[in-house]
Design an enzyme around this catalytic site. Structure first.
Site, PDB file in Angstrom:
ATOM      1  N   HIS A 174      10.210 -23.482   9.289  1.00 14.57           N
ATOM      2  CA  HIS A 174       9.597 -24.173  10.929  1.00 14.57           C
ATOM      3  C   HIS A 174       8.412 -24.005   9.814  1.00 14.57           C
ATOM      4  O   HIS A 174       7.384 -24.547   9.710  1.00 14.57           O
ATOM      5  CB  HIS A 174       9.961 -22.633  11.841  1.00 14.57           C
ATOM      6  CG  HIS A 174      10.295 -23.199  12.459  1.00 14.57           C
ATOM      7  ND1 HIS A 174      10.706 -23.192  14.138  1.00 14.57           N
ATOM      8  CD2 HIS A 174      11.799 -24.346  12.235  1.00 14.57           C
ATOM      9  CE1 HIS A 174      12.403 -23.703  14.566  1.00 14.57           C
ATOM     10  NE2 HIS A 174      12.673 -24.257  13.605  1.00 14.57           N
ATOM     11  N   ASP A 196       0.802  -1.287   0.237  1.00 15.77           N
ATOM     12  CA  ASP A 196      -0.168   0.279   0.106  1.00 15.77           C
ATOM     13  C   ASP A 196       1.086   1.104   0.003  1.00 15.77           C
ATOM     14  O   ASP A 196       2.320   1.216  -0.512  1.00 15.77           O
ATOM     15  CB  ASP A 196      -0.920   0.411   1.359  1.00 15.77           C
ATOM     16  CG  ASP A 196      -0.043   0.679   2.517  1.00 15.77           C
ATOM     17  OD1 ASP A 196       0.845   0.184   2.802  1.00 15.77           O
ATOM     18  OD2 ASP A 196      -0.994   0.374   3.038  1.00 15.77           O
ATOM     19  N   HIS A 197       1.119   2.552   0.333  1.00 22.04           N
ATOM     20  CA  HIS A 197       0.910   3.855   0.027  1.00 22.04           C
ATOM     21  C   HIS A 197       2.222   3.794   1.482  1.00 22.04           C
ATOM     22  O   HIS A 197       3.040   4.297   1.212  1.00 22.04           O
ATOM     23  CB  HIS A 197      -0.149   4.774   0.332  1.00 22.04           C
ATOM     24  CG  HIS A 197      -0.952   4.942   1.861  1.00 22.04           C
ATOM     25  ND1 HIS A 197      -1.794   3.695   1.495  1.00 22.04           N
ATOM     26  CD2 HIS A 197      -1.077   5.603   2.998  1.00 22.04           C
ATOM     27  CE1 HIS A 197      -2.228   4.066   2.675  1.00 22.04           C
ATOM     28  NE2 HIS A 197      -1.981   4.962   3.298  1.00 22.04           N
ATOM     29  N   ARG A 225       3.075 -29.895  10.922  1.00 18.78           N
ATOM     30  CA  ARG A 225       2.862 -28.634  11.587  1.00 18.78           C
ATOM     31  C   ARG A 225       1.706 -28.126  10.257  1.00 18.78           C
ATOM     32  O   ARG A 225       0.729 -27.660  10.879  1.00 18.78           O
ATOM     33  CB  ARG A 225       3.215 -27.576  12.913  1.00 18.78           C
ATOM     34  CG  ARG A 225       3.606 -28.930  13.965  1.00 18.78           C
ATOM     35  CD  ARG A 225       4.850 -28.175  14.644  1.00 18.78           C
ATOM     36  NE  ARG A 225       5.435 -28.978  15.725  1.00 18.78           N
ATOM     37  CZ  ARG A 225       6.840 -28.722  16.388  1.00 18.78           C
ATOM     38  NH1 ARG A 225       6.860 -27.914  15.757  1.00 18.78           N
ATOM     39  NH2 ARG A 225       6.687 -30.144  16.797  1.00 18.78           N
ATOM     40  N   CYS A 237       3.023  -3.176   4.043  1.00 18.72           N
ATOM     41  CA  CYS A 237       2.371  -2.093   4.836  1.00 18.72           C
ATOM     42  C   CYS A 237       3.044  -1.156   5.898  1.00 18.72           C
ATOM     43  O   CYS A 237       4.037  -2.163   6.383  1.00 18.72           O
ATOM     44  CB  CYS A 237       0.555  -2.796   4.300  1.00 18.72           C
ATOM     45  SG  CYS A 237       0.254  -3.336   5.900  1.00 18.72           S
ATOM     46  N   GLY A 238       2.352  -0.940   6.170  1.00 22.05           N
ATOM     47  CA  GLY A 238       3.016   0.595   7.760  1.00 22.05           C
ATOM     48  C   GLY A 238       2.951  -0.435   9.304  1.00 22.05           C
ATOM     49  O   GLY A 238       4.294  -1.074   9.171  1.00 22.05           O
ATOM     50  N   THR A 239       2.373  -2.110   8.930  1.00 22.03           N
ATOM     51  CA  THR A 239       2.560  -2.557  10.106  1.00 22.03           C
ATOM     52  C   THR A 239       3.218  -4.057   9.976  1.00 22.03           C
ATOM     53  O   THR A 239       3.200  -5.031  10.512  1.00 22.03           O
ATOM     54  CB  THR A 239       1.568  -2.811  11.435  1.00 22.03           C
ATOM     55  OG1 THR A 239      -0.114  -3.284  10.796  1.00 22.03           O
ATOM     56  CG2 THR A 239       1.192  -1.310  11.957  1.00 22.03           C
ATOM     57  N   GLY A 247      -2.004  -5.865   7.898  1.00 23.52           N
ATOM     58  CA  GLY A 247      -3.087  -5.887   6.988  1.00 23.52           C
ATOM     59  C   GLY A 247      -2.675  -6.455   5.969  1.00 23.52           C
ATOM     60  O   GLY A 247      -3.872  -7.104   5.420  1.00 23.52           O
ATOM     61  N   ARG A 255       6.592   0.688   8.237  1.00 23.01           N
ATOM     62  CA  ARG A 255       7.374   1.736   8.901  1.00 23.01           C
ATOM     63  C   ARG A 255       7.616   1.540  10.768  1.00 23.01           C
ATOM     64  O   ARG A 255       7.478   1.680  11.323  1.00 23.01           O
ATOM     65  CB  ARG A 255       5.327   2.615   9.566  1.00 23.01           C
ATOM     66  CG  ARG A 255       4.852   3.241   8.487  1.00 23.01           C
ATOM     67  CD  ARG A 255       3.876   3.602   8.729  1.00 23.01           C
ATOM     68  NE  ARG A 255       2.775   4.364   7.782  1.00 23.01           N
ATOM     69  CZ  ARG A 255       1.644   5.052   7.769  1.00 23.01           C
ATOM     70  NH1 ARG A 255       0.917   3.851   9.113  1.00 23.01           N
ATOM     71  NH2 ARG A 255       1.108   5.427   6.663  1.00 23.01           N
ATOM     72  N   ARG A 271       8.732 -32.474  11.290  1.00 21.59           N
ATOM     73  CA  ARG A 271       8.196 -32.635  12.545  1.00 21.59           C
ATOM     74  C   ARG A 271       7.371 -30.667  12.169  1.00 21.59           C
ATOM     75  O   ARG A 271       6.019 -30.674  12.299  1.00 21.59           O
ATOM     76  CB  ARG A 271       9.016 -31.859  13.764  1.00 21.59           C
ATOM     77  CG  ARG A 271       9.662 -30.643  14.453  1.00 21.59           C
ATOM     78  CD  ARG A 271       9.772 -30.520  15.403  1.00 21.59           C
ATOM     79  NE  ARG A 271      10.789 -29.739  15.870  1.00 21.59           N
ATOM     80  CZ  ARG A 271      11.631 -29.406  15.090  1.00 21.59           C
ATOM     81  NH1 ARG A 271      12.697 -30.278  15.001  1.00 21.59           N
ATOM     82  NH2 ARG A 271      12.430 -28.234  15.695  1.00 21.59           N
ATOM     83  N   HIS A 272       7.695 -29.949  11.579  1.00 20.50           N
ATOM     84  CA  HIS A 272       7.533 -28.733  11.131  1.00 20.50           C
ATOM     85  C   HIS A 272       6.744 -29.235   9.653  1.00 20.50           C
ATOM     86  O   HIS A 272       5.581 -28.262   9.424  1.00 20.50           O
ATOM     87  CB  HIS A 272       8.443 -27.532  10.598  1.00 20.50           C
ATOM     88  CG  HIS A 272       9.159 -27.492  11.847  1.00 20.50           C
ATOM     89  ND1 HIS A 272       8.795 -26.872  12.854  1.00 20.50           N
ATOM     90  CD2 HIS A 272      11.271 -27.273  11.694  1.00 20.50           C
ATOM     91  CE1 HIS A 272      10.627 -26.974  13.235  1.00 20.50           C
ATOM     92  NE2 HIS A 272      10.857 -27.193  12.754  1.00 20.50           N
TER      93      HIS A 272
HETATM   94  C1  RB5 Z   1      -2.488   2.790   6.033  1.00 19.39           C
HETATM   95  O1  RB5 Z   1      -1.782   4.238   6.756  1.00 19.39           O
HETATM   96  C2  RB5 Z   1      -1.804   1.424   7.338  1.00 19.39           C
HETATM   97  O2  RB5 Z   1      -3.127   1.936   8.154  1.00 19.39           O
HETATM   98  C3  RB5 Z   1      -1.500   0.364   7.021  1.00 19.39           C
HETATM   99  O3  RB5 Z   1      -0.147   0.574   6.086  1.00 19.39           O
HETATM  100  C4  RB5 Z   1      -1.274  -0.496   7.428  1.00 19.39           C
HETATM  101  O4  RB5 Z   1      -0.394  -0.215   8.424  1.00 19.39           O
HETATM  102  C5  RB5 Z   1      -2.019  -1.077   8.085  1.00 19.39           C
HETATM  103  O5  RB5 Z   1      -2.339  -2.896   8.658  1.00 19.39           O
END
Ligand code: RB5
Length: 151
Positions: A106, A16-17, A144, A73-75, A78, A117, A140-141
């Site tokens: 694994h 994403d952005h 699973r 993406c940021g985290t 998503g 980010r 074993r992996h």
């Molecule tokens: C975008 O602002 C942010 O929400 C997205 O990149 C992501 O982190 C969502 O999980």
């Protein structure tokens, strides 16, 4: 480069952005290594919705016509949550090199999800490099991993 993936097939990459800048950096990295890839977007820093890019990358990897996937993406949550809706996908969030190694050894992960980010640019390249070159340990992996899919 020795890899458990079929690197004659393109690598599917998308973001994403929030992940756009790192995606462009990773594309330069893949080009530098001579690795084929397909860029599923996004193509600018304009605000977008991550499922619009995570689903196409997941579909591509599921099709068997791509070596593996890279999503940002940021985290990374998503794109990982979205990609993991696909039965054939094991999308793993990685924030360090040791994690990138372990999700291959694994979990036989087939998409690496990077939280743009929360990691440094050079770390993203190192994680992708480790992901590409690390074998699934099986044993074993495998027992699973074979229990993950629903239905
Ligand atoms: C975008 O602002 C942010 O929400 C997205 O990149 C992501 O982190 C969502 O999980």
């Amino acid at each position: 480069m020795t890899s458990p993936f079929d690197l004659s097939k393109p690598i599917a990459i998308g973001s994403d952005h929030a992940g756009f800048d790192y995606k462009e950096e990773l594309i330069s990295f893949l080009e530098g290594k001579g690795l084929p890839f397909e860029d599923f977007g996004t193509h600018s820093k304009d605000s977008v919705d991550y499922p619009d890019f995570a689903h196409p990358v997941a579909n591509a990897v599921e099709s068997g016509n791509y070596a593996f996937g890279i999503l940002l993406c940021g985290t990374a949550n998503g794109v990982a949550i979205t990609a993991n809706k696909h039965q054939g996908i094991r999308a793993a969030i990685c924030w360090g090199d040791e994690i990138a190694k372990l999700v291959r050894q694994h979990n036989d992960a087939n998409i690496i999800c990077i939280p743009a980010r929360f990691v440094r640019e050079g770390d993203a390249e190192k994680m992708v490099s480790t992901f590409i070159t690390t074998e699934f340990e099986g044993g074993r992996h495998a027992n699973r991993v074979n229990k993950i899919a629903c239905g």
